[in-house]
Scaffold this motif. Structure first.
Motif, PDB file in Angstrom:
ATOM      1  N   ASP A 199      27.814  -8.719 -28.441  1.00  0.00           N
ATOM      2  CA  ASP A 199      27.861 -10.079 -27.908  1.00  0.00           C
ATOM      3  C   ASP A 199      28.861 -10.102 -26.757  1.00  0.00           C
ATOM      4  N   VAL A 242      32.053  -7.066 -29.844  1.00  0.00           N
ATOM      5  CA  VAL A 242      32.257  -8.386 -29.241  1.00  0.00           C
ATOM      6  C   VAL A 242      33.140  -8.206 -28.017  1.00  0.00           C
ATOM      7  N   TYR A 255      32.482 -15.385 -35.927  1.00  0.00           N
ATOM      8  CA  TYR A 255      32.489 -14.053 -36.540  1.00  0.00           C
ATOM      9  C   TYR A 255      33.166 -14.024 -37.903  1.00  0.00           C
ATOM     10  N   VAL A 287      31.108 -12.698 -24.904  1.00  0.00           N
ATOM     11  CA  VAL A 287      31.631 -14.058 -25.052  1.00  0.00           C
ATOM     12  C   VAL A 287      31.812 -14.709 -23.683  1.00  0.00           C
ATOM     13  N   ARG A 337      29.603  -5.168 -35.248  1.00  0.00           N
ATOM     14  CA  ARG A 337      29.173  -5.875 -34.047  1.00  0.00           C
ATOM     15  C   ARG A 337      30.239  -5.713 -32.982  1.00  0.00           C
ATOM     16  N   LEU A 377      36.164 -17.807 -31.728  1.00  0.00           N
ATOM     17  CA  LEU A 377      35.963 -16.462 -32.277  1.00  0.00           C
ATOM     18  C   LEU A 377      35.903 -16.482 -33.799  1.00  0.00           C
ATOM     19  N   VAL A 402      33.462  -6.795 -36.993  1.00  0.00           N
ATOM     20  CA  VAL A 402      33.424  -6.734 -35.532  1.00  0.00           C
ATOM     21  C   VAL A 402      34.412  -5.708 -34.986  1.00  0.00           C
TER      22      VAL A 402
END
Length: 226
Positions: free
Chosen positions: A32, A10, A53, A34, A8, A49, A58
């Protein structure tokens, strides 16, 4: 085309823009963006965070001050971090003693001392030339007062016990804009510990806004699968 590794992405903002506005050239595919709570502290951001996660592999992308909670979260062993893409990372703790770093810290400390005694205009007179390369102007003060207040209350990027060894073993790409000695010094510190460094000039403190950012980040992701 080589398949990207499963993870993922981030995207972590610095001071100023948040969410996807902070990363206008990065798409939302498996990603994502943030947005930390306004006024949140660095420990609170780290907690955000690690909570979000803790069960996800990530690749953190972090800009400026956002590199501080990103590195601290990566070092906590509570997040499976495949890699770090640090854009103009404000990791001042790892470069203490370097003259440009110490000058910056001393100037901000002096400015915030003025804010601390209630002299917001005195704060802005010191801070504005440092951060925006323009002198204080009395005729703009009313329009800039709210901005000055936000900066006076913002987190500073030092004093968080960030250490360069925290990134040992984590593949890291550092992207800088080639315009500011402080960020170039920090990048050199990171390269000594194995980070890759790419300079994208032309956008100052926001090299992620340039066309060359996505290819550099994409190439780094591909290397993570090798």
């Amino acid at each position: 085309m080589q398949e990207l590794p499963a993870m993922r992405r981030v995207f972590i903002h610095g001071t100023g823009r948040s969410g996807q506005d902070a990363w206008p050239r990065s798409d939302g595919t498996n990603a994502d963006f943030v947005s930390f709570e306004p006024g949140s502290t660095i420990p609170e951001q780290v907690a955000t965070l690690t909570a979000a996660y803790s069960a996800t592999r990530v690749l953190f992308h972090a800009h400026s001050l956002g590199a501080v909670p990103a590195v601290l979260a990566a070092a906590s062993d509570r997040v499976d971090v495949a890699g770090l893409v640090l854009v103009e990372p404000a990791l001042y703790d790892i470069a203490r003693g370097e003259a440009p770093i110490e000058r910056h810290i001393a100037t901000v400390t002096e400015a915030r001392a003025q804010a601390g005694i209630g002299d917001l205009q005195g704060f802005w007179a010191i801070f504005r030339p440092l951060m925006f390369d323009a002198p204080f102007a009395a005729d703009r003060w009313n329009a800039e007062r709210a901005t000055a207040q936000r900066w006076a209350a913002s987190n500073v990027p030092w004093g968080h016990a960030v250490r360069v060894h925290m990134m040992t073993g984590i593949p890291t790409l550092v992207v800088t804009g080639g315009w500011n000695d402080e960020y170039e010094i920090i990048a050199r510190k990171l390269t000594r510990y194995g980070a890759r460094h790419v300079v994208l000039d032309g956008a100052g403190h926001r090299p992620q806004d340039l066309p060359g950012f996505l290819p550099a980040a994409h190439a780094f992701m591909l290397r993570l699968s090798n």
